[in-house]
Design a protein around this motif. Structure first.
Motif, PDB file in Angstrom:
ATOM      1  N   TRP A  60       0.818  -1.224   0.000  1.00  0.00           N
ATOM      2  CA  TRP A  60       0.000   0.000   0.000  1.00  0.00           C
ATOM      3  C   TRP A  60       0.846   1.267   0.000  1.00  0.00           C
ATOM      4  CZ3 TRP A  60      -3.531  -1.833   4.644  1.00  0.00           C
ATOM      5  CH2 TRP A  60      -4.353  -2.878   4.192  1.00  0.00           C
ATOM      6  N   TRP A 103     -11.820   2.703  -0.485  1.00  0.00           N
ATOM      7  CA  TRP A 103     -10.808   3.070   0.520  1.00  0.00           C
ATOM      8  C   TRP A 103     -11.428   3.201   1.908  1.00  0.00           C
ATOM      9  CZ3 TRP A 103      -5.944   6.238  -1.036  1.00  0.00           C
ATOM     10  CH2 TRP A 103      -5.454   5.772  -2.263  1.00  0.00           C
ATOM     11  N   THR A 155      -0.795   2.918  -3.221  1.00  0.00           N
ATOM     12  CA  THR A 155      -1.826   3.955  -3.030  1.00  0.00           C
ATOM     13  C   THR A 155      -1.365   5.321  -3.579  1.00  0.00           C
ATOM     14  OG1 THR A 155      -1.187   4.157  -0.698  1.00  0.00           O
ATOM     15  CG2 THR A 155      -3.127   2.832  -1.165  1.00  0.00           C
ATOM     16  N   TYR A 184     -11.363  -0.048   4.102  1.00  0.00           N
ATOM     17  CA  TYR A 184     -10.129  -0.610   4.680  1.00  0.00           C
ATOM     18  C   TYR A 184     -10.060  -0.448   6.206  1.00  0.00           C
ATOM     19  CZ  TYR A 184      -8.016  -1.778   0.177  1.00  0.00           C
ATOM     20  OH  TYR A 184      -7.753  -2.353  -1.045  1.00  0.00           O
ATOM     21  N   SER A 196      -4.523   7.215  11.748  1.00  0.00           N
ATOM     22  CA  SER A 196      -4.498   6.831  10.334  1.00  0.00           C
ATOM     23  C   SER A 196      -5.841   7.137   9.667  1.00  0.00           C
ATOM     24  CB  SER A 196      -4.164   5.330  10.252  1.00  0.00           C
ATOM     25  OG  SER A 196      -4.195   4.885   8.939  1.00  0.00           O
ATOM     26  N   ALA A 255      -9.782  -2.343  -5.970  1.00  0.00           N
ATOM     27  CA  ALA A 255      -9.152  -1.013  -5.934  1.00  0.00           C
ATOM     28  C   ALA A 255      -7.974  -0.904  -6.901  1.00  0.00           C
ATOM     29  CB  ALA A 255      -8.699  -0.687  -4.510  1.00  0.00           C
ATOM     30  N   LYS A 256      -7.406  -2.029  -7.305  1.00  0.00           N
ATOM     31  CA  LYS A 256      -6.259  -1.978  -8.222  1.00  0.00           C
ATOM     32  C   LYS A 256      -6.648  -2.424  -9.622  1.00  0.00           C
ATOM     33  CE  LYS A 256      -2.479  -2.694  -4.972  1.00  0.00           C
ATOM     34  NZ  LYS A 256      -2.959  -2.888  -3.601  1.00  0.00           N
ATOM     35  N   LEU A 259      -2.016   5.104  -7.287  1.00  0.00           N
ATOM     36  CA  LEU A 259      -3.438   5.261  -7.625  1.00  0.00           C
ATOM     37  C   LEU A 259      -3.834   6.741  -7.583  1.00  0.00           C
ATOM     38  CD1 LEU A 259      -4.798   2.222  -5.588  1.00  0.00           C
ATOM     39  CD2 LEU A 259      -5.077   2.520  -8.046  1.00  0.00           C
ATOM     40  N   TRP A 316      -4.844   3.624  14.901  1.00  0.00           N
ATOM     41  CA  TRP A 316      -5.917   3.453  13.914  1.00  0.00           C
ATOM     42  C   TRP A 316      -6.661   4.791  13.732  1.00  0.00           C
ATOM     43  CZ3 TRP A 316     -11.196   4.156  14.368  1.00  0.00           C
ATOM     44  CH2 TRP A 316     -11.977   3.702  13.294  1.00  0.00           C
TER      45      TRP A 316
HETATM   46  C1  RET Z   1      -5.208   1.071   7.426  1.00  0.00           C
HETATM   47  C2  RET Z   1      -4.966   1.083   8.935  1.00  0.00           C
HETATM   48  C3  RET Z   1      -6.110   1.512   9.712  1.00  0.00           C
HETATM   49  C4  RET Z   1      -6.587   2.853   9.342  1.00  0.00           C
HETATM   50  C5  RET Z   1      -6.632   3.094   7.883  1.00  0.00           C
HETATM   51  C6  RET Z   1      -6.041   2.250   6.974  1.00  0.00           C
HETATM   52  C7  RET Z   1      -6.272   2.545   5.544  1.00  0.00           C
HETATM   53  C8  RET Z   1      -5.901   1.857   4.492  1.00  0.00           C
HETATM   54  C9  RET Z   1      -6.223   2.135   3.136  1.00  0.00           C
HETATM   55  C10 RET Z   1      -5.678   1.327   2.219  1.00  0.00           C
HETATM   56  C11 RET Z   1      -5.902   1.357   0.836  1.00  0.00           C
HETATM   57  C12 RET Z   1      -5.357   0.437   0.087  1.00  0.00           C
HETATM   58  C13 RET Z   1      -5.550   0.264  -1.304  1.00  0.00           C
HETATM   59  C14 RET Z   1      -4.864  -0.757  -1.817  1.00  0.00           C
HETATM   60  C15 RET Z   1      -4.869  -1.273  -3.103  1.00  0.00           C
HETATM   61  O1  RET Z   1      -5.247  -0.842  -4.084  1.00  0.00           O
HETATM   62  C16 RET Z   1      -3.829   1.158   6.846  1.00  0.00           C
HETATM   63  C17 RET Z   1      -5.887  -0.244   7.063  1.00  0.00           C
HETATM   64  C18 RET Z   1      -7.360   4.325   7.439  1.00  0.00           C
HETATM   65  C19 RET Z   1      -7.137   3.232   2.757  1.00  0.00           C
HETATM   66  C20 RET Z   1      -6.408   1.139  -2.082  1.00  0.00           C
END
Ligand code: RET
Length: 240
Positions: free
Chosen positions: A87, A184, A91, A187, A143, A218-219, A94, A140
């Motif tokens: 990621w 997103w 990300t 996640y 983030s 997402a990919k 993306l 968390w």
């Molecule tokens: C985590 C940790 C907990 C809080 C948040 C997170 C967000 C992750 C995201 C990941 C997106 C990944 C993609 C991957 C592949 O295409 C790291 C889980 C907010 C938004 C789009």
């Protein structure tokens, strides 16, 4: 000893590996004959996204991408750290696709990528923290805060910049932006319901499957929608 992976966990990781590999090959095949430099830029970015993920999934499926983290009060958690490595690079790529489409300026791109890297790194710290559930949840929250600002920025500043583009291009931007908003946002939900938070409402197998579905959508899903509109991808100066 690492807890033996359940069927669903192993399956999800291999499906992720195969799906990302097929996505990479599909985008390469599609981009092979593209000669327009501006279109090539999207292909280069979009090919690296599933390629990086395929390597990450392979590392998780074969056990390298997994570590055990002893957490106060929660016992030992199995953490797939390789997700965050994936990621961290994919990300921003993306977002770069979206930003190019929107004709975004450098400051906007820097803000988006900065927020994104902050979000992934603080998420990783939360996943690796040993100090107990409260500290992990605090990370968390930090983030997720970054994600909320990032999505707000996508809907505000970036969408404003995109609205200056031609109709077709603005429409493609809006479609991809909405895809990102929905996917997103899920996640942090999977993270909090899964094993990382200690709540374990979703067992590791289900969590792994959920992340695989999200990652593929997402990919590879994102890439298919973007690249099938190849004709819209050149002529960034075509403002309406
Ligand atoms: C985590 C940790 C907990 C809080 C948040 C997170 C967000 C992750 C995201 C990941 C997106 C990944 C993609 C991957 C592949 O295409 C790291 C889980 C907010 C938004 C789009």
């Amino acid at each position: 000893m690492t807890t033996p992976a359940t069927g669903l966990e192993t399956w999800s990781l291999w499906i992720g590996t195969i799906g990302m590999t097929l996505g990479t090959l599909y985008f390469i095949a599609q981009g092979w004959s593209v000669r327009d430099a501006e279109q090539q830029e999207y292909y280069i970015i979009t090919i690296f996204i599933p390629a990086i993920a395929a390597a990450s999934y392979f590392s998780m499926a074969t056990g390298f991408g997994l570590i055990e983290v002893p957490v106060q009060g929660l016992g030992t958690l199995d953490i797939y750290w390789a997700r965050y490595a994936d990621w961290l690079f994919t990300t921003p790529l993306l977002l770069l696709d979206l930003a190019l489409l929107a004709g975004a300026d450098r400051n906007t791109i820097a803000t988006l990528v900065g927020l994104d890297v902050f979000m992934i790194v603080t998420g990783l710290v939360g996943a690796l923290a040993r100090e107990g559930a409260a500290v992990r949840l605090a990370w968390w929250g930090i983030s997720t805060g970054a994600l909320i600002v990032l999505l707000y920025y996508l809907l505000g500043t970036l969408s404003e910049q995109a609205s200056a583009m031609s109709g077709e291009r603005a429409a493609l931007f809006a479609r991809l932006r909405n895809l990102v908003l929905v996917l997103w946002s899920l996640y942090p939900v999977v993270w909090i319901l899964g094993t990382e938070s200690g709540f374990e409402i979703l067992p590791l197998g289900v969590e792994t499957a959920a992340f695989a579905v999200l990652d593929l959508a997402a990919k590879v899903g994102f890439g298919i929608v973007l690249l099938r509109s190849r004709s819209v991808l050149s002529g960034s100066a075509t403002r309406s």
